[in-house]
Scaffold this motif. Structure first.
Motif, short mmCIF file in Angstrom:
data_model
loop_
_atom_site.label_atom_id
_atom_site.label_comp_id
_atom_site.label_asym_id
_atom_site.label_seq_id
_atom_site.Cartn_x
_atom_site.Cartn_y
_atom_site.Cartn_z
N ARG A 188 0.82 -1.06 0.01
CA ARG A 188 0.01 -0.04 -0.15
C ARG A 188 0.75 1.34 -0.07
N GLN A 205 1.87 13.04 2.85
CA GLN A 205 1.92 11.86 1.68
C GLN A 205 1.12 10.74 2.47
N ARG A 228 -2.63 10.90 2.54
CA ARG A 228 -3.49 10.99 1.07
C ARG A 228 -4.43 9.84 1.11
N PRO A 229 -5.85 10.38 0.74
CA PRO A 229 -7.01 9.48 0.75
C PRO A 229 -6.71 8.49 -0.10
N ALA A 230 -6.28 8.31 -1.19
CA ALA A 230 -5.65 7.22 -1.97
C ALA A 230 -5.13 6.17 -1.26
N LEU A 231 -4.10 6.46 -0.59
CA LEU A 231 -3.38 5.52 0.18
C LEU A 231 -4.22 4.96 1.54
N ASN A 232 -5.26 5.55 2.01
CA ASN A 232 -6.17 5.14 2.88
C ASN A 232 -7.19 4.58 2.55
N LYS A 233 -7.55 4.51 1.22
CA LYS A 233 -8.90 3.94 0.69
C LYS A 233 -9.26 2.61 1.26
#
Length: 184
Positions: A117, A154, A157-162
């Protein structure tokens, strides 16, 4: 049934005047759910309590539903028991005793996370800042604090914690939650 002590971590409350949850109202709300020895810590969504039975997931759902009903907005909640909180503290890969509380943070995740991730983040690019993964947790060393941390930005970021609930606490709070949930 065995009574266990837990910490409920409410994500994103009382920040910038949004999602206001007064701790003086949160304590009786938790007691109304049947929890005992309810204590809050700071205004940032930390509440410890004792509960008979249940598991972390059911406690999270109950607390989130009660907060939504009482305050009119949804809040993500992560509930962890004392043993987990202590294990995360003891597994810290950074020299916590030598650091200021604002320099070290733990992000608690709602589920396990893999190294894949975060594979796109090169920690060397952010040195001396650094991070390590743990059991449903991420440790962040930010020597100048989280507010100015480029690595912290960094990692958040929302994409990393989706697909996850992720909520961070500084080291002082990590230690205090272990103390407040101690069952001895």
């Amino acid at each position: 049934m065995t009574t266990k002590r837990y910490a409920a971590l409410l994500r994103g409350i009382n920040v910038g005047g949004n999602k206001k949850v007064p701790m003086a109202q949160l304590r009786p709300l938790m007691e109304g759910l049947g929890y005992t020895d309810v204590r809050t810590y700071l205004q940032s969504g930390n509440v410890t309590f004792a509960a008979d039975g249940g598991d972390e997931a059911s406690l999270e759902r109950d607390v989130a539903a009660a907060v939504a009903a009482e305050f009119g907005f949804s809040v993500d909640v992560v509930v962890r028991d004392h043993a987990y909180l202590r294990a995360v503290m003891e597994a810290c890969p950074f020299p916590a005793a030598a650091l200021q509380g604002k320099q070290l943070h733990v992000t608690y995740f709602s589920a396990p996370v893999s190294t894949e991730r975060f594979a796109g983040i090169d920690p060397a690019a952010y040195a001396p800042e650094d991070f390590r993964l743990g059991d449903r947790a991420l440790y962040l060393y930010a020597p100048d604090g989280l507010g100015t941390s480029k690595l912290g930005a960094q990692l958040g970021r929302p994409a990393l914690n989706k697909g996850l609930i992720a909520t961070s606490r500084n080291w002082n709070t990590v230690v205090k939650l272990v103390e407040l949930t101690d069952e001895s």
